[in-house]
Write a protein that holds these residues in place. Structure first.
Motif, PDB file in Angstrom:
ATOM      1  N   PRO A  40      44.064  47.496  43.569  1.00  0.00           N
ATOM      2  CA  PRO A  40      44.792  46.250  43.829  1.00  0.00           C
ATOM      3  C   PRO A  40      46.153  46.261  43.132  1.00  0.00           C
ATOM      4  O   PRO A  40      46.298  46.793  42.032  1.00  0.00           O
ATOM      5  CB  PRO A  40      43.884  45.170  43.217  1.00  0.00           C
ATOM      6  N   THR A  41      47.139  45.662  43.780  1.00  0.00           N
ATOM      7  CA  THR A  41      48.471  45.523  43.212  1.00  0.00           C
ATOM      8  C   THR A  41      48.694  44.058  42.860  1.00  0.00           C
ATOM      9  O   THR A  41      48.777  43.211  43.754  1.00  0.00           O
ATOM     10  CB  THR A  41      49.551  45.997  44.207  1.00  0.00           C
ATOM     11  N   CYS A  83      37.421  44.673  41.413  1.00  0.00           N
ATOM     12  CA  CYS A  83      38.237  43.930  42.380  1.00  0.00           C
ATOM     13  C   CYS A  83      38.956  44.885  43.328  1.00  0.00           C
ATOM     14  O   CYS A  83      39.461  45.927  42.904  1.00  0.00           O
ATOM     15  CB  CYS A  83      39.264  43.062  41.651  1.00  0.00           C
ATOM     16  N   THR A  84      39.012  44.514  44.599  1.00  0.00           N
ATOM     17  CA  THR A  84      39.633  45.392  45.594  1.00  0.00           C
ATOM     18  C   THR A  84      40.919  44.833  46.191  1.00  0.00           C
ATOM     19  O   THR A  84      41.706  45.581  46.761  1.00  0.00           O
ATOM     20  CB  THR A  84      38.649  45.667  46.752  1.00  0.00           C
ATOM     21  N   ASN A  85      41.120  43.508  46.071  1.00  0.00           N
ATOM     22  CA  ASN A  85      42.312  42.918  46.703  1.00  0.00           C
ATOM     23  C   ASN A  85      42.935  41.846  45.814  1.00  0.00           C
ATOM     24  O   ASN A  85      43.537  40.895  46.306  1.00  0.00           O
ATOM     25  CB  ASN A  85      41.933  42.312  48.061  1.00  0.00           C
ATOM     26  N   GLN A  90      39.885  50.041  46.820  1.00  0.00           N
ATOM     27  CA  GLN A  90      41.309  50.343  46.754  1.00  0.00           C
ATOM     28  C   GLN A  90      41.852  49.885  45.407  1.00  0.00           C
ATOM     29  O   GLN A  90      41.209  49.140  44.677  1.00  0.00           O
ATOM     30  CB  GLN A  90      42.041  49.619  47.880  1.00  0.00           C
ATOM     31  N   CYS A 101      41.328  37.091  45.841  1.00  0.00           N
ATOM     32  CA  CYS A 101      42.722  37.421  45.507  1.00  0.00           C
ATOM     33  C   CYS A 101      43.193  36.787  44.200  1.00  0.00           C
ATOM     34  O   CYS A 101      44.256  37.146  43.702  1.00  0.00           O
ATOM     35  CB  CYS A 101      43.654  37.014  46.643  1.00  0.00           C
ATOM     36  N   PRO A 110      36.056  41.543  49.154  1.00  0.00           N
ATOM     37  CA  PRO A 110      37.389  41.894  49.686  1.00  0.00           C
ATOM     38  C   PRO A 110      38.299  40.687  49.844  1.00  0.00           C
ATOM     39  O   PRO A 110      39.515  40.826  49.829  1.00  0.00           O
ATOM     40  CB  PRO A 110      37.057  42.518  51.047  1.00  0.00           C
ATOM     41  N   SER A 111      37.710  39.498  49.974  1.00  0.00           N
ATOM     42  CA  SER A 111      38.512  38.285  50.164  1.00  0.00           C
ATOM     43  C   SER A 111      39.129  37.782  48.863  1.00  0.00           C
ATOM     44  O   SER A 111      40.104  37.017  48.892  1.00  0.00           O
ATOM     45  CB  SER A 111      37.637  37.176  50.759  1.00  0.00           C
ATOM     46  N   LYS A 156      45.335  39.720  43.656  1.00  0.00           N
ATOM     47  CA  LYS A 156      46.779  39.500  43.613  1.00  0.00           C
ATOM     48  C   LYS A 156      47.219  38.743  42.364  1.00  0.00           C
ATOM     49  O   LYS A 156      48.360  38.883  41.923  1.00  0.00           O
ATOM     50  CB  LYS A 156      47.244  38.732  44.858  1.00  0.00           C
ATOM     51  N   LYS A 180      38.042  33.269  47.920  1.00  0.00           N
ATOM     52  CA  LYS A 180      39.393  33.782  47.692  1.00  0.00           C
ATOM     53  C   LYS A 180      39.875  33.525  46.262  1.00  0.00           C
ATOM     54  O   LYS A 180      40.659  34.306  45.726  1.00  0.00           O
ATOM     55  CB  LYS A 180      40.378  33.144  48.676  1.00  0.00           C
TER      56      LYS A 180
END
Length: 434
Positions: A235-236, A185-187, A233, A163, A160-161, A189, A130
């Motif tokens: 990432p935001t 990166c897909t997720n 996706q 962040c 995917p994990s 934060k 993560k």
């Protein structure tokens, strides 16, 4: 002990073991008690893996900690792959922090990451990381890494994990190398970049926006190729830290409509020791009302009138100042841009300066007046690089009469570990700080 353990519900036993999360020795003992105690103990033992160089130790010395631990962990995961999902945080430290600058310039004496053969295998096995903190004390060059290591790092960044990513003292020969890495990166934060060189071949000498946008579009083409292969996706980002980063081209890329990272919904932003106030202003305007927490450390910048009216939901503002000639001017310039409709509740100003070199009482009075006009303020923290009993410290306290009269001002001495600005000023960033 065994008879007592059999009578306790497993949920209660797990809860008790959870309280030992930072006691590594006790966790190892618990893992040996019985099979039922093993999963929870193992979860905490392997939750965070640190591969760091011990202070003052050259990485090529026999029995050096980081590569030795890396090889042992790699063998362990091959024998017990059920451990792999428990590894959520990964910390890799390159170089020795206690070496002199001349020693650090000799990359062969400090770097193990680019030469260790077990590291690519280890990184490629991980599936549930993560957080990644990949730092260096001597410049770590992307182009010096083997294809196997580059592939393993890309694998990690595409989990995917994942962040949160922190990179420190990395160098990329071109901006495209950095962009293609981050674009996987897909997720994601949170992103923290410190002392990062993003290459000069893509934008060196560029002086107009059209030229920069053409380079951004060239990078975007690379990104779309990555996306088509991974169905990733966008990432935001929730929080972003830029420290000693020449970020003009980076921000242009992030704000480009074809970028693979969305920064328009940032909630926390920290910028320190960078050199482009105009570009930062553009980022603040693009982020708009999503920004809640801002930490600004201008360093050598000349005072710039950032318009914080673009960020009406700003809840906390932290300013770290190191230049006595501009310190007070920075605060008295920023605060008036905060509109009456702002929700700003907390301000921290850290004066890492010799108070004797600051402006006279008139400057502190102007700061006091600026504080008093912010009706929404609930707390003001003033950090001074002086002893609380010194005449300069007392003089500053007496100068801030209006804000002090509201009972919202707290003064504290900088340079003491337990006396610094509250982590609530940047709650998400602070969670990932060492």
């Amino acid at each position: 002990m065994g008879s007592i353990a059999t009578k306790l519900p497993q949920e209660l036993t797990d809860h008790i073991i959870d309280h030992l999360h930072s006691d590594f020795s006790s966790l190892k003992s618990c893992s040996l008690v019985c099979r039922k105690w093993l999963p929870t103990s193992r979860y905490h033992i392997f939750h965070k893996i640190s591969l760091k160089v011990p202070p003052g130790a050259p990485s090529n010395s026999p029995g050096h900690a980081a590569p030795t631990r890396c090889k042992r962990l790699c063998r362990l995961l091959l024998l017990s792959p059920e451990i792999i999902p428990h590894i959520h945080e990964l910390e890799i430290g390159e170089g020795s922090p206690n070496l002199s600058l001349s020693q650090r310039s000799d990359s062969k004496s400090t770097q193990w990451v680019t030469s260790d053969r077990s590291l690519p295998r280890l990184l490629s096995m991980l599936t549930s990381v993560k957080q990644i903190d990949f730092s260096s004390h001597s410049t770590l060059n992307w182009h010096d890494m083997s294809p196997a290591l580059q592939k393993a790092i890309r694998h990690l960044f595409r989990l995917p994990s994942l962040c949160f990513i922190r990179l420190r003292l990395w160098s990329f020969s071109s901006f495209s190398d950095f962009a293609s890495l981050i674009s996987g990166c897909t997720n994601l934060k949170g992103l923290a970049l410190s002392c990062i060189s993003l290459g000069g071949t893509d934008y060196e000498g560029e002086t107009n926006l059209d030229t920069i946008n053409r380079s951004v579009d060239k990078v975007a083409i690379i990104e779309e190729e990555i996306v088509s292969n991974s169905d990733a996706q966008t990432p935001t980002l929730d929080f972003l830290t830029l420290d000693f980063v020449d970020f003009k081209f980076l921000i242009k890329w992030l704000l480009n409509s074809r970028s693979r990272l969305d920064v328009t919904a940032l909630r926390e932003l920290r910028v320190a020791h960078s050199h482009d106030a105009i570009t930062l202003d553009e980022l603040l305007q693009s982020v708009g009302d999503s920004l809640e927490h801002l930490h600004l450390k201008p360093g050598p910048w000349m005072v710039h009138p950032f318009n914080l009216a673009h960020n009406p939901n700003l809840n906390s503002l932290r300013i770290t100042l190191e230049d006595p000639t501009t310190a007070l001017e920075w605060t008295t310039t920023l605060l008036p841009s905060i509109a009456a409709s702002h929700t700003l509740e907390r301000i921290a100003v850290e004066f890492y300066i010799d108070l004797k070199k600051t402006a006279d009482a008139t400057g502190w009075a102007a700061l006091d007046s600026a504080f008093s006009r912010c009706d929404s303020l609930r707390r003001v923290e003033i950090g001074l690089f002086a002893h609380p009993g010194s005449p300069d410290f007392i003089k500053v306290k007496q100068s801030l009469k209006l804000a002090g009269g509201r009972g919202i001002v707290q003064f504290y001495q900088l340079g003491i570990k337990n006396q610094r600005s509250s982590s609530e000023l940047t709650p998400r960033i602070s969670r990932f700080e060492c």
